[in-house]
Design a protein around this motif. Structure first.
Motif, PDB file in Angstrom:
ATOM      1  N   LYS A 238       0.834  -1.206   0.000  1.00  0.00           N
ATOM      2  CA  LYS A 238       0.000   0.000   0.000  1.00  0.00           C
ATOM      3  C   LYS A 238       0.866   1.252   0.000  1.00  0.00           C
ATOM      4  N   ALA A 239       1.953   1.228   0.774  1.00  0.00           N
ATOM      5  CA  ALA A 239       2.866   2.374   0.824  1.00  0.00           C
ATOM      6  C   ALA A 239       3.550   2.581  -0.529  1.00  0.00           C
ATOM      7  N   ILE A 240       3.909   1.493  -1.190  1.00  0.00           N
ATOM      8  CA  ILE A 240       4.549   1.601  -2.504  1.00  0.00           C
ATOM      9  C   ILE A 240       3.578   2.209  -3.501  1.00  0.00           C
ATOM     10  N   LYS A 241       2.343   1.727  -3.498  1.00  0.00           N
ATOM     11  CA  LYS A 241       1.339   2.254  -4.424  1.00  0.00           C
ATOM     12  C   LYS A 241       1.051   3.726  -4.167  1.00  0.00           C
ATOM     13  N   ALA A 242       1.138   4.149  -2.907  1.00  0.00           N
ATOM     14  CA  ALA A 242       0.903   5.553  -2.553  1.00  0.00           C
ATOM     15  C   ALA A 242       2.115   6.427  -2.872  1.00  0.00           C
ATOM     16  N   GLY A 243       3.227   5.818  -3.253  1.00  0.00           N
ATOM     17  CA  GLY A 243       4.412   6.584  -3.613  1.00  0.00           C
ATOM     18  C   GLY A 243       5.274   6.977  -2.429  1.00  0.00           C
ATOM     19  N   GLU A 244       5.058   6.374  -1.280  1.00  0.00           N
ATOM     20  CA  GLU A 244       5.813   6.736  -0.080  1.00  0.00           C
ATOM     21  C   GLU A 244       7.269   6.283  -0.131  1.00  0.00           C
ATOM     22  N   LEU A 245       7.584   5.340  -0.991  1.00  0.00           N
ATOM     23  CA  LEU A 245       8.959   4.831  -1.077  1.00  0.00           C
ATOM     24  C   LEU A 245       9.648   5.217  -2.387  1.00  0.00           C
ATOM     25  N   ASP A 246       9.073   6.139  -3.139  1.00  0.00           N
ATOM     26  CA  ASP A 246       9.634   6.490  -4.447  1.00  0.00           C
ATOM     27  C   ASP A 246      11.065   7.008  -4.356  1.00  0.00           C
ATOM     28  N   ARG A 247      11.340   7.875  -3.380  1.00  0.00           N
ATOM     29  CA  ARG A 247      12.696   8.411  -3.233  1.00  0.00           C
ATOM     30  C   ARG A 247      13.699   7.314  -2.932  1.00  0.00           C
ATOM     31  N   GLN A 248      13.313   6.395  -2.042  1.00  0.00           N
ATOM     32  CA  GLN A 248      14.222   5.305  -1.675  1.00  0.00           C
ATOM     33  C   GLN A 248      14.436   4.353  -2.850  1.00  0.00           C
ATOM     34  N   ILE A 249      13.363   4.097  -3.606  1.00  0.00           N
ATOM     35  CA  ILE A 249      13.484   3.223  -4.785  1.00  0.00           C
ATOM     36  C   ILE A 249      14.410   3.864  -5.802  1.00  0.00           C
ATOM     37  N   GLN A 250      14.236   5.165  -6.032  1.00  0.00           N
ATOM     38  CA  GLN A 250      15.091   5.880  -6.985  1.00  0.00           C
ATOM     39  C   GLN A 250      16.551   5.836  -6.543  1.00  0.00           C
TER      40      GLN A 250
END
Length: 137
Positions: free
Chosen positions: A117-129
């Motif tokens: 759910k957090a991934i879909k909400a974009g909460e981890l986008d910076r860490q993924i990048q």
């Protein structure tokens, strides 16, 4: 009369099909991470059922069993600690650390669903990048 004279020839151009995926897009990286988290959910369910932890992968024309990389460990007290990884790099969660203390193994699938759910909400986008950049030469 030649064979080619029998054909109807035009000057229309057929456009190239769109690329199957964009490796640079944030959506692609999210989908990739979600797929890996869902794989960990399946592995956790297998562990809860007491079944062997094996995954099947397609290698060429064959389907083979492979030993999975588990993102979690069970300590001596029976508590589960997990990490969320992108390209084998653990993601830093909320700037506090890379490990998530789950408790019992039966809580692990629910924890992973929360992460999805957090991934879909974009909460981890910076860490993924950040992990994506670290994994590229």
């Amino acid at each position: 009369m030649s064979y080619l004279d029998k054909l109807t020839v035009s000057k229309r151009i057929i456009p190239a099909p769109p690329a199957r995926r964009k490796a640079e897009s944030a959506d692609y990286r999210r989908e990739k991470l979600i797929a890996h988290v869902e794989e960990q959910i399946e592995l956790a369910k297998l562990a809860l059922e007491g079944r062997p932890l094996q995954l099947q992968r397609k290698r060429g024309h064959k389907v083979v069993n492979v030993k999975p990389r588990l993102w979690w460990q069970v300590d001596a007290d029976g508590n589960v600690i997990t990490q969320i990884r992108y390209n084998k790099i653990p993601l830093i969660i909320k700037g506090r650390g890379s490990s998530i203390e789950v408790g019992q193994l039966k809580k692990l699938p629910a924890t992973y669903r929360t992460v999805i759910k957090a991934i879909k909400a974009g909460e981890l986008d910076r860490q993924i990048q950040s992990a994506y950049r670290k994994s590229r030469p």
